[in-house]
Motif scaffolding. Sequence first.
Motif, mmCIF file in Angstrom:
data_model
loop_
_atom_site.group_PDB
_atom_site.id
_atom_site.type_symbol
_atom_site.label_atom_id
_atom_site.label_comp_id
_atom_site.label_asym_id
_atom_site.label_seq_id
_atom_site.Cartn_x
_atom_site.Cartn_y
_atom_site.Cartn_z
ATOM 1 N N VAL A 252 0.837 -1.205 0.000
ATOM 2 C CA VAL A 252 0.000 0.000 0.000
ATOM 3 C C VAL A 252 0.869 1.251 0.000
ATOM 4 O O VAL A 252 0.629 2.203 -0.756
ATOM 5 N N ILE A 253 1.894 1.264 0.843
ATOM 6 C CA ILE A 253 2.788 2.425 0.931
ATOM 7 C C ILE A 253 3.556 2.619 -0.368
ATOM 8 O O ILE A 253 3.733 3.748 -0.840
ATOM 9 N N LEU A 254 4.016 1.519 -0.969
ATOM 10 C CA LEU A 254 4.743 1.625 -2.241
ATOM 11 C C LEU A 254 3.862 2.241 -3.315
ATOM 12 O O LEU A 254 4.306 3.135 -4.065
ATOM 13 N N CYS A 255 2.618 1.788 -3.408
ATOM 14 C CA CYS A 255 1.687 2.361 -4.396
ATOM 15 C C CYS A 255 1.466 3.843 -4.140
ATOM 16 O O CYS A 255 1.400 4.644 -5.084
ATOM 17 N N GLN A 256 1.378 4.217 -2.859
ATOM 18 C CA GLN A 256 1.178 5.629 -2.521
ATOM 19 C C GLN A 256 2.371 6.473 -2.929
ATOM 20 O O GLN A 256 2.216 7.562 -3.492
ATOM 21 N N LEU A 257 3.578 5.993 -2.686
ATOM 22 C CA LEU A 257 4.774 6.770 -3.023
ATOM 23 C C LEU A 257 4.931 6.911 -4.533
ATOM 24 O O LEU A 257 5.298 7.984 -5.029
ATOM 25 N N LEU A 258 4.652 5.835 -5.274
ATOM 26 C CA LEU A 258 4.740 5.906 -6.736
ATOM 27 C C LEU A 258 3.706 6.878 -7.285
ATOM 28 O O LEU A 258 4.016 7.695 -8.165
ATOM 29 N N GLU A 259 2.478 6.782 -6.778
ATOM 30 C CA GLU A 259 1.420 7.693 -7.228
ATOM 31 C C GLU A 259 1.773 9.132 -6.910
ATOM 32 O O GLU A 259 1.568 10.040 -7.726
ATOM 33 N N SER A 260 2.344 9.352 -5.726
ATOM 34 C CA SER A 260 2.683 10.717 -5.313
ATOM 35 C C SER A 260 3.752 11.318 -6.213
ATOM 36 O O SER A 260 3.648 12.477 -6.625
ATOM 37 N N ALA A 261 4.786 10.525 -6.528
ATOM 38 C CA ALA A 261 5.864 11.034 -7.374
ATOM 39 C C ALA A 261 5.335 11.447 -8.745
ATOM 40 O O ALA A 261 5.722 12.495 -9.289
ATOM 41 N N ILE A 262 4.431 10.651 -9.304
ATOM 42 C CA ILE A 262 3.897 10.942 -10.640
ATOM 43 C C ILE A 262 2.953 12.138 -10.609
ATOM 44 O O ILE A 262 3.057 13.069 -11.419
ATOM 45 N N VAL A 263 2.010 12.133 -9.653
ATOM 46 C CA VAL A 263 0.999 13.193 -9.603
ATOM 47 C C VAL A 263 1.635 14.533 -9.218
ATOM 48 O O VAL A 263 1.219 15.586 -9.709
ATOM 49 N N ILE A 264 2.648 14.518 -8.349
ATOM 50 C CA ILE A 264 3.343 15.771 -8.006
ATOM 51 C C ILE A 264 3.977 16.381 -9.257
ATOM 52 O O ILE A 264 3.903 17.592 -9.486
ATOM 53 N N GLY A 265 4.600 15.534 -10.085
ATOM 54 C CA GLY A 265 5.194 16.022 -11.326
ATOM 55 C C GLY A 265 4.157 16.611 -12.261
ATOM 56 O O GLY A 265 4.374 17.679 -12.859
ATOM 57 N N ILE A 266 3.004 15.927 -12.391
ATOM 58 C CA ILE A 266 1.937 16.423 -13.268
ATOM 59 C C ILE A 266 1.369 17.738 -12.734
ATOM 60 O O ILE A 266 1.099 18.676 -13.496
ATOM 61 N N CYS A 267 1.170 17.817 -11.410
ATOM 62 C CA CYS A 267 0.643 19.050 -10.810
ATOM 63 C C CYS A 267 1.584 20.234 -11.057
ATOM 64 O O CYS A 267 1.136 21.327 -11.423
ATOM 65 N N CYS A 268 2.863 19.996 -10.850
ATOM 66 C CA CYS A 268 3.835 21.075 -11.081
ATOM 67 C C CYS A 268 3.825 21.516 -12.540
ATOM 68 O O CYS A 268 3.958 22.722 -12.843
ATOM 69 N N LEU A 269 3.660 20.567 -13.448
ATOM 70 C CA LEU A 269 3.608 20.908 -14.870
ATOM 71 C C LEU A 269 2.408 21.793 -15.174
ATOM 72 O O LEU A 269 2.535 22.806 -15.888
ATOM 73 N N SER A 365 10.067 13.480 -8.872
ATOM 74 C CA SER A 365 8.976 14.315 -9.386
ATOM 75 C C SER A 365 9.524 15.447 -10.253
ATOM 76 O O SER A 365 8.969 15.764 -11.311
ATOM 77 N N TYR A 366 10.629 16.036 -9.812
ATOM 78 C CA TYR A 366 11.252 17.100 -10.603
ATOM 79 C C TYR A 366 11.789 16.544 -11.920
ATOM 80 O O TYR A 366 11.675 17.192 -12.970
ATOM 81 N N SER A 367 12.360 15.346 -11.865
ATOM 82 C CA SER A 367 12.851 14.714 -13.101
ATOM 83 C C SER A 367 11.705 14.480 -14.072
ATOM 84 O O SER A 367 11.831 14.713 -15.278
ATOM 85 N N LEU A 368 10.556 14.000 -13.526
ATOM 86 C CA LEU A 368 9.391 13.776 -14.379
ATOM 87 C C LEU A 368 8.900 15.091 -14.960
ATOM 88 O O LEU A 368 8.528 15.172 -16.134
ATOM 89 N N LEU A 369 8.909 16.154 -14.140
ATOM 90 C CA LEU A 369 8.492 17.469 -14.618
ATOM 91 C C LEU A 369 9.379 17.938 -15.763
ATOM 92 O O LEU A 369 8.893 18.452 -16.786
ATOM 93 N N ALA A 370 10.683 17.752 -15.632
ATOM 94 C CA ALA A 370 11.616 18.169 -16.676
ATOM 95 C C ALA A 370 11.369 17.394 -17.973
ATOM 96 O O ALA A 370 11.409 17.966 -19.083
ATOM 97 N N VAL A 371 11.094 16.097 -17.850
ATOM 98 C CA VAL A 371 10.821 15.273 -19.033
ATOM 99 C C VAL A 371 9.541 15.717 -19.710
ATOM 100 O O VAL A 371 9.474 15.856 -20.939
ATOM 101 N N LEU A 372 8.486 15.942 -18.913
ATOM 102 C CA LEU A 372 7.188 16.318 -19.476
ATOM 103 C C LEU A 372 7.240 17.690 -20.149
ATOM 104 O O LEU A 372 6.604 17.918 -21.183
ATOM 105 N N LYS A 373 8.021 18.610 -19.604
ATOM 106 C CA LYS A 373 8.110 19.960 -20.192
ATOM 107 C C LYS A 373 8.840 19.928 -21.535
ATOM 108 O O LYS A 373 8.612 20.782 -22.390
#
Length: 375
Positions: A252-269, A365-373
């Motif tokens: 459960v915690i692993l799923c939460q951390l993975l979801e958080s990393a992805i959604v934080i990146g999308i939100c920042c974008l 999350s920042y790495s994902l943001l950089a990739v998405l931008k």
Amino acid sequence: MEGIVRNSFTLNLTIMKLMGIYPLENHSRLYKVFGYALYIFSIIPGSVLGFLQLFFKGDITGVGYKDLSSVVVIFLSPKLCSMVFAADNVKKCIDYLDEGYFTIKNQNQEQIVTECVQICRRNSVIFLGGCTVSFITWSGTLLYRDDIKQLPLIAWLPFNSQDYSLLHYVLYCSHGFGVAYVAFAAGTVDPLIPGLICHASGQVQILKDNLQHLDDYIDRSDLVYEKIKECIDHYGAIINFVFKYERSFSVVILCQLLESAIVIGICCLQISKLEAYDINLIIMGNYLVFLLIQVYFYCYYGTALVEENNSLINAIYMNRWYEYKKESQKALIILMECSKKPLLITAGRVVDLSLETFTLILKRSYSLLAVLKNY
């Protein structure tokens, strides 16, 4: 529910019972069927159809604030699935706190438990209140859509659902229940999981208090060895609780951390694309802050447990061990050696639950943001 569980998590567990993710005292297979059916009806249509929409759309950078609810439902569905299928283990882990392994000997220790209870209740009220307000706000936005009959969440369908009234209303209700299911699950489960770690840290503090004041808590000097054996049993119960905790919540915690990393990146974008005075900037910003606090609580209490365990040796050293008999000294040495093994909480046995992991999530999350931008 009695004792620690009743005082700390009554509100959480009551809602979890209604959602089918915390079994009743004398539950039957029918209750399990209820939990599975509620999860399938509420989560599966929204997550599957939403994922297909994003997959065929092929441009995740185009996900706007209106699609954020769909993204959250999609990424939280594995976490809630783990909770539903591990409901029996979750109950055993939580009830373990009240099975008599953890007892309070004096007023100082009672104060430690009281503080942990107050922290858990405070976090539960804050999280549940925030999620409830978010759900009400999300429900209100449906009334201001250009097409009020449009499905609440993004969904891929090979046809127009409004051409089939019954199917359209079923999907509409399923999406609404899905968002409510995710909101109230987040409001109850997310403060519960760190709260259990908080109580584990509190039990280590009680153990340290017993070890540091061995002579003060016994009537005769010949009872020191028996008191040390009680402390060893207490430490074994804490380790056993952590083992049950990992078996129940690690995935459960692993799923939460993975979801958080992805959604934080999308939100920042999305925040980077919004205008300075756009109301949606406030909505996205509030959700981002809430998500960061949510992950921080997980990691903070994991770090607190490790630090309390690491200071156990110092507590042993602070008593008058040099006046004890050899058998008592040997027992303390054994306890010191056992405490050298870190009392870690892991997420899916992949990463430790610590503040270092929190910073790692921010980096990813920042790495994902950089990739998405640059996508």
